[in-house]
Scaffold this active site. Structure first.
Site, PDB file in Angstrom:
ATOM      1  N   ASP A  17     -19.383  46.063   9.358  1.00 39.86           N
ATOM      2  CA  ASP A  17     -18.463  47.183   9.144  1.00 39.86           C
ATOM      3  C   ASP A  17     -18.623  47.741   7.733  1.00 39.86           C
ATOM      4  OD1 ASP A  17     -16.556  48.649  10.458  1.00 39.86           O
ATOM      5  OD2 ASP A  17     -15.004  47.104  10.387  1.00 39.86           O
ATOM      6  N   GLU A  30     -10.160  53.057  19.366  1.00 45.10           N
ATOM      7  CA  GLU A  30      -9.050  52.143  19.061  1.00 45.10           C
ATOM      8  C   GLU A  30      -7.703  52.829  19.255  1.00 45.10           C
ATOM      9  OE1 GLU A  30      -9.444  49.893  15.449  1.00 45.10           O
ATOM     10  OE2 GLU A  30      -7.363  49.198  15.525  1.00 45.10           O
ATOM     11  N   ASP A  44     -14.215  44.782   8.784  1.00 43.96           N
ATOM     12  CA  ASP A  44     -13.464  44.805   7.523  1.00 43.96           C
ATOM     13  C   ASP A  44     -12.042  44.289   7.761  1.00 43.96           C
ATOM     14  OD1 ASP A  44     -12.497  47.004   8.897  1.00 43.96           O
ATOM     15  OD2 ASP A  44     -12.611  48.383   7.191  1.00 43.96           O
ATOM     16  N   SER A  45     -11.706  44.014   9.024  1.00 41.62           N
ATOM     17  CA  SER A  45     -10.447  43.333   9.344  1.00 41.62           C
ATOM     18  C   SER A  45     -10.401  41.954   8.686  1.00 41.62           C
ATOM     19  CB  SER A  45     -10.280  43.195  10.863  1.00 41.62           C
ATOM     20  OG  SER A  45     -11.423  42.597  11.433  1.00 41.62           O
TER      21      SER A  45
END
Ligand code: KIV
Length: 294
Positions: free
Chosen positions: A91, A189, A52-53
């Site tokens: 994602d 992350e 989704d980045s």
């Protein structure tokens, strides 16, 4: 590795990733948002994430919150058309797994029907129910702990997580809970390297680090970060292997110069009329033709 000989290319599967974790072989994942980036990355990496980045990397949003299922489906379709041999992970965007179990399964199952091999979703213990219900439907799930960008507002910004003892212990507990719920791997992350190492040794499933130090089972970086395609601030954990932005601008400006000084296109880059037709069009005049038609 060629993309034209599909039948001879071995596709990467979940059991392979598990075996590689056990053998100590490092796993490599990057993002792709379209067929071109997927084809570049596919022969090199083990997993491709349609992240989704895409929202901040390609679509110009400040964060991932505006990314919808429709946007994700659009980009997943493009990547899936490249028929990657790498394991393809899609994602789950913000609000795609929060509203109802039915919606969640439809959204995640839809990703698999479009060609994904697995889905990824953000969050710790409170996602256990959702993860179980997806795994029950044969939908493989990759978890995501630490800095979870969809929680940017709750976290007060994109900040390193797990630095306080309580937070670090919660992350280790969450990692166990997600493994028990059936996740086949976890993204970790922006957490301290020691914490990621502890999580990795305590789990049987692979961990994929991004800003989580060297001791995860594998690493993920955003494609555009690795290739230096994004101008401006880069997080500390990004290592850039090309100045892609400048490289591409230089190439584009050489083309623009050739257009402006009339050296592009050259004869070999142009189509020609068959013999004889040149004379016909040379003799053509707009007024002649209009008179003939009348
Ligand atoms: O959306 C994304 O690209 C991600 C990776 C950075 C792990 O979640």
């Amino acid at each position: 590795m060629s993309h034209t000989s599909e039948s001879t290319v071995e596709r990467i599967t979940l059991p392979m990733l598990q075996r590689w974790k056990e053998d100590g072989r490092r796993l490599v994942m990057t993002t792709a948002y379209d067929a071109v980036t997927a084809r570049i990355a596919d022969p090199i990496v083990d997993m491709i994430l349609v992240g989704d980045s895409v929202g901040n990397v390609c679509l110009g949003f400040d964060n991932t919150l505006p990314v919808s299922m429709a946007m994700m489906n659009h980009h997943l379709d493009a990547v899936a058309r490249a028929k990657p041999r790498a394991l393809l992970v899609a994602d789950m965007p913000f609000l795609s797994f929060h509203l109802s179990p039915g919606d969640t399964i439809r959204n995640a199952g839809g990703f698999l029907q479009r060609g994904a091999d697995a889905v990824k979703l953000e969050g710790g213990a409170k996602r256990v129910g959702v993860i179980r219900s997806l795994v029950d439907c044969e939908i493989p799930v990759m978890g995501h702990l630490g800095l979870t960008p969809q929680s940017v507002n709750a976290m007060g910004g994109f900040k390193v997580q797990g630095r306080k003892a309580d937070d670090a212990l919660r992350l280790l507990d969450d990692a166990q809970r997600l493994q028990e719920a059936g996740c086949f791997a976890l993204v970790l992350e922006a957490i301290p390297a020691e914490l990621a190492a502890r999580a990795t040794e305590s789990l049987t499933i692979p961990t994929i680090g991004i800003g989580a130090g060297p001791d995860c089972s594998g690493q993920v970086l955003v494609f555009h970060d690795v290739l230096g395609l994004i101008e401006g601030h880069r997080p500390k954990f990004v290592r850039t292997y090309a100045d892609g932005f400048q490289l591409l601008q230089e190439a584009l400006s050489r083309w623009a110069v050739d257009v402006r000084n009339r050296t592009f296109p050259a004869p070999q880059e142009s189509y020609r009329l068959p013999q004889g037709i040149g004379e016909t069009i040379a003799n053509w005049a707009p007024s002649n033709r209009i008179r003939c038609e009348a």
